[in-house]
Design a protein around this motif. Sequence first.
Motif, short mmCIF file in Angstrom:
data_model
loop_
_atom_site.label_atom_id
_atom_site.label_comp_id
_atom_site.label_asym_id
_atom_site.label_seq_id
_atom_site.Cartn_x
_atom_site.Cartn_y
_atom_site.Cartn_z
N UNK A 188 0.83 -1.21 0.00
CA UNK A 188 0.00 0.00 0.00
C UNK A 188 0.87 1.26 0.00
N UNK A 189 1.90 1.24 0.86
CA UNK A 189 2.75 2.43 0.98
C UNK A 189 3.52 2.71 -0.30
N UNK A 190 3.85 1.63 -1.02
CA UNK A 190 4.71 1.83 -2.19
C UNK A 190 3.94 1.79 -3.51
N UNK A 191 2.61 1.92 -3.44
CA UNK A 191 1.85 1.76 -4.68
C UNK A 191 2.22 2.80 -5.74
N UNK A 192 2.64 3.99 -5.29
CA UNK A 192 3.05 5.03 -6.24
C UNK A 192 4.27 4.63 -7.05
N UNK A 193 5.17 3.90 -6.42
CA UNK A 193 6.40 3.47 -7.09
C UNK A 193 6.19 2.15 -7.81
N UNK A 194 5.44 1.25 -7.17
CA UNK A 194 5.31 -0.09 -7.77
C UNK A 194 4.45 -0.09 -9.02
N UNK A 195 3.80 1.06 -9.32
CA UNK A 195 3.09 1.14 -10.61
C UNK A 195 4.10 1.11 -11.75
N UNK A 196 5.31 1.55 -11.49
CA UNK A 196 6.32 1.61 -12.56
C UNK A 196 7.51 0.68 -12.33
#
Lengths: 276, 238
Positions: A43-51
């Motif tokens: 959840x915390x890293x969803x912004x990064x794990x999209x890419x």
Amino acid sequence: MLRLELYKIFKKPRTYISFGIVTAFALVIQLALVADGKNFIAFAMQGVSAQFDIGGNVLNGYLVTYIILQSLLLQIPLLIALVAGDVLAGEANMGTLRLLLTKPVSRSKIVLVKFTAAVCYALLLLLWLAVIALGLSILFFGTGDLVNMKSDAFVVLLKDDIMWRYIAAFMFAALAMTTVAALALLLSAFADNSIGPIMGTMGIIVVLMIFSTLDLPIFDVVKQYLFTTHMVGWKGFFDDPVPYDAIRFSAIVLVVYTILFVGATVFYFRKKDIKS
Amino acid sequence: MKKCIWILAVQLLCGIQAFAQQTDAEKLFIKLRQKIDAIKDYEANVKMKIDIAYMRVPPLNGKLYFKAPDKMKLERNGGISILPKRSTNMALGNLMPNQSATVIDAGTETINGKQLRVIKVVPNTEQGDIVLTKIWIDEQRVLAMRTETTTRENGTIKMDLEFGKYEKQGLPDKVIFYIDTKEFKIPKGVTMDYDGATKADVEKAASKKPKKGRIQIEYMDYTINKGLPDAIFAENKK
């Protein structure tokens, strides 16, 4: 005299409540992350794990410690206030302050010794936090590279480059907690029972913390002068590159506030009419 | 009438020449494809530099595993590994159509003082992610020095390659991989940031960063076609 003040602090059960709260808080976060850490990280890293695909031991002891410290940002000052707000007002409430002042010791020295005792308590609490948060987290989760999620950046620090940052961060936190202890001491000088200074310190920190954390342009001018803005300076050690100038400025602001609070306490206490 | 015959003859010649060029381009592409397809798997010690506007990551050393067609993993001896989503796009073979495709000769271009043949490859099916790949090829060595792949879902992916020790196998010593990056923002109230730098510093630093993300991988050595087991790629992502 310092030994006596420390004895007074550590003979009160409420002193140990803080250690218990810190332990419970850290353990709750650690257990929660053992149970459901993967979802939390996702959840915390969803912004990064999209890419990007982030692999390896992300949920390691260093990250868990950082999460604990971040979560205790508001609580630790309140726990410091619990004791520091009591050092003068508590004596006034129990009626022992007049007795204390009959000793051939200056009022300034009494204030400074009480302040030192409160700072010793704050440092011990931080040391305990370091043992519980860092020690147990490393034991449960191991070590690894630290991922620091900032509002506009994803910072990765290599595991060999982290321990010194925690030592520096705890030292900075000690300075911040000294400021909190000084504030609580000041309020304690004005009151005749400890509830007022404790609640007052909590209230001031909570309100100023809101000013410091809200990213509204209207607060921009004010917040750089608030000590609560600079209390989070320990986080600077987890940035890359470390903003040393900003950390130095924050440290200076905290020292100035501490001197002001302690100075004001001494000034007021020397003139105070002690009736109890 | 004579004039018409001449015009027809010239047009026919041009057509034949174009066809011949097309065939050369196709042959070149097939040769390149064969070279790439000969690599079934490899493991390589790599140094990786990530230059993305919102990422502050130190150079990462690790071991990169690849198994054709679509398995890739970076292992960092207990450390965190970061690879772009669909990291297999970092393998040259996955940036080119591997089924039937139309190859178009797009002339030559000089890059770094070297004249390279440029070909455009368009897949004949619409099922894959690749829409078009433009490849700059060193004809003598049959090496792709640059690729630019337009995909349906991942934007345009550009890759520059440098070859050295492993050029016979068609494996690069250095790859610079350019990707489109998205905006990264978490509310400050959540992260409780420490504003170490002033706003002016932050804006200045942001303006220096390239708009496109850039990932550079230096391959120190390769172990090729040793038959990597699939188990190597099975890791729990956290």
